[in-house]
Design a protein around this motif. Structure first.
Motif, PDB file in Angstrom:
ATOM      1  N   SER A  61      49.481  44.715  48.799  1.00  0.00           N
ATOM      2  CA  SER A  61      48.809  43.884  47.801  1.00  0.00           C
ATOM      3  C   SER A  61      48.620  44.668  46.511  1.00  0.00           C
ATOM      4  O   SER A  61      48.428  45.894  46.530  1.00  0.00           O
ATOM      5  CB  SER A  61      47.449  43.402  48.306  1.00  0.00           C
ATOM      6  OG  SER A  61      46.931  42.396  47.460  1.00  0.00           O
ATOM      7  N   THR A  70      46.824  42.736  43.870  1.00  0.00           N
ATOM      8  CA  THR A  70      45.899  41.875  43.117  1.00  0.00           C
ATOM      9  C   THR A  70      44.453  42.011  43.575  1.00  0.00           C
ATOM     10  O   THR A  70      43.585  41.275  43.104  1.00  0.00           O
ATOM     11  CB  THR A  70      46.338  40.406  43.222  1.00  0.00           C
ATOM     12  OG1 THR A  70      46.572  40.070  44.592  1.00  0.00           O
ATOM     13  CG2 THR A  70      47.603  40.166  42.416  1.00  0.00           C
ATOM     14  N   GLU A 107      49.109  38.172  47.764  1.00  0.00           N
ATOM     15  CA  GLU A 107      48.744  38.304  46.352  1.00  0.00           C
ATOM     16  C   GLU A 107      48.014  37.061  45.877  1.00  0.00           C
ATOM     17  O   GLU A 107      48.443  35.931  46.158  1.00  0.00           O
ATOM     18  CB  GLU A 107      49.996  38.510  45.488  1.00  0.00           C
ATOM     19  CG  GLU A 107      50.867  39.691  45.879  1.00  0.00           C
ATOM     20  CD  GLU A 107      50.238  41.075  45.676  1.00  0.00           C
ATOM     21  OE1 GLU A 107      49.055  41.152  45.253  1.00  0.00           O
ATOM     22  OE2 GLU A 107      50.926  42.064  45.952  1.00  0.00           O
ATOM     23  N   CYS A 122      47.407  36.175  42.497  1.00  0.00           N
ATOM     24  CA  CYS A 122      47.661  36.435  41.078  1.00  0.00           C
ATOM     25  C   CYS A 122      46.793  35.572  40.163  1.00  0.00           C
ATOM     26  O   CYS A 122      46.397  36.015  39.082  1.00  0.00           O
ATOM     27  CB  CYS A 122      49.136  36.186  40.759  1.00  0.00           C
ATOM     28  SG  CYS A 122      50.304  37.173  41.725  1.00  0.00           S
ATOM     29  N   SER A 144      54.539  37.523  43.204  1.00  0.00           N
ATOM     30  CA  SER A 144      54.601  38.974  43.275  1.00  0.00           C
ATOM     31  C   SER A 144      55.156  39.417  44.630  1.00  0.00           C
ATOM     32  O   SER A 144      56.174  38.898  45.065  1.00  0.00           O
ATOM     33  CB  SER A 144      53.231  39.586  42.974  1.00  0.00           C
ATOM     34  OG  SER A 144      53.331  40.982  42.777  1.00  0.00           O
TER      35      SER A 144
END
Length: 369
Positions: free
Chosen positions: A122, A124, A183, A185, A324
């Motif tokens: 990860s 984020t 993620e 985002c 991502s």
């Protein structure tokens, strides 16, 4: 000895939004005039994205009904890092859990306690004890499982997780490695009108993906990792970057990235294939990270591909946006779902890109038994 991807699972949060509805939200959030909104609408239409997913209900609402953002014309006070990390901690593990359970559907007789290694990915969010330890408890993994966390590497991070799992499987034939990418985002929306931030807000989304990797194939279909190659283009180190600011993680995403990738992708491919004594003519399938529509187009130009060759990347970009690190696993899942017995032995070329500028490549092969 080789390692094999035996199963892939994916998951997305509940809020599925049409791309143009997000454009309306963004235009209102940053107080755009009519001319600015027209340009923003054109940008959103050009992305090739139809839908994106988010954990935030606010993106489905108009100003005045927000839970996360402030109900003020300028969204001030803007959410702090602490507030965003609270949101990450609330949603990351449930999304991971859904992806893992989706992955394990391929294993009706498989107990999670058989998993020997857990790799979490990860960029984020982060906290400790982290998502790895929470997943051990939530999924019912063995408490003595070997855990590795790969953090803050961006869109290419899944490649590093697969490399790590590949090395584990090659060193331990009994290993069963679970890789999980997640993620969020959309929790890092920044309300600047700069080109970098407008582009980031136009393409990124939320999602999670999980894979099981082993030293021998388990299911009817599996995908082996044949070779990996990574390179850096320092000319682009300022064109794709990820920094922690006072009010969220801030993405630098330059419009020059496709040109930078264009300059390096052919050489990257040749170096990957060279020691296997293969050429691009030996590649049958493609799994390319859809960092953006223009990136896919320049790769096609440089490698002599058509849009149909790149269909799994376009399908993923259209349906989910750029999530991502999990995104390349979504692309592989779409390819996996189309596999037939006649695909046995076919080579898959895969790419992903991230801060650095990092160019990752991987050659895989389809197996059928």
């Amino acid at each position: 000895m080789k390692s094999y991807i035996s199963a892939i699972g994916t998951a997305n949060p509940p809020y599925k939004l049409p791309q143009m509805r997000i454009a309306d939200f963004m235009a209102e959030a940053v107080s755009m005039n009519a001319a600015e909104k027209k340009k923003l609408t054109a940008l959103y239409r050009s992305t090739g994205i139809q839908y994106r997913y988010t954990v935030l209900a606010d993106y489905t609402r108009r100003n005045g009904a927000f839970d996360f953002y402030s109900n003020t014309p300028d969204l001030e006070p803007f959410p702090t890092i602490d507030r965003r990390m609270q949101l990450y901690k609330q949603h990351a593990v449930p999304l991971c859990t859904e992806a893992i359970r989706n992955c394990l559907l391929a294993y009706p007789d498989f107990s999670p306690t058989q998993i020997t290694h857990l790799i979490t990915v990860s960029c984020t969010g982060m906290y400790a004890p982290g998502i790895d330890i929470e997943l051990v408890e939530t999924i019912g993994l063995a408490t003595n499982i070997q855990r590795t966390a790969i953090n803050f590497m961006g869109c290419y991070a899944a490649f590093n997780a697969l490399k790590t799992a590949d090395a584990i499987c090659k060193s331990n034939p009994e290993a069963k490695v679970l890789v999980v990418c997640v993620e969020l985002c959309t929790i890092h929306f920044q309300k600047y009108k700069t080109e970098d931030h407008l582009l980031s807000n136009a393409i990124f989304a939320d999602g999670a993906a999980a894979v099981i990797m082993e030293a021998s194939p388990r299911n009817e279909y599996s995908i082996s990792i044949e070779s990996l190659y990574c390179d850096l283009h320092f000319d682009g180190k300022n064109d794709m970057a990820w920094h922690i600011g006072n009010f969220g993680f801030e993405m630098t995403l330059s419009s020059y990235i496709p040109d930078l990738i264009k300059n390096g992708i052919r050489q990257l491919t040749e170096r990957l294939l060279k020691h296997l004594k293969l050429t691009t003519h030996d590649i049958h399938l493609f799994a390319i990270h859809p960092g953006g529509k223009r990136i896919l187009e320049v790769i096609e130009q440089q490698l002599g591909l058509c849009k149909e060759d790149n269909r799994y990347a376009y399908q993923t970009l259209k349906a989910y946006g750029n999530m991502s690190s999990p995104t390349i696993l979504f692309v592989l899942k779409a390819l996996w779902n189309d596999l037939q017995q006649s695909d046995a032995g076919k080579n898959i070329l895969s790419f992903a890109f991230g801060p650095g500028l990092t160019l990752e490549s991987m050659l895989l092969k389809v197996h059928y038994r």
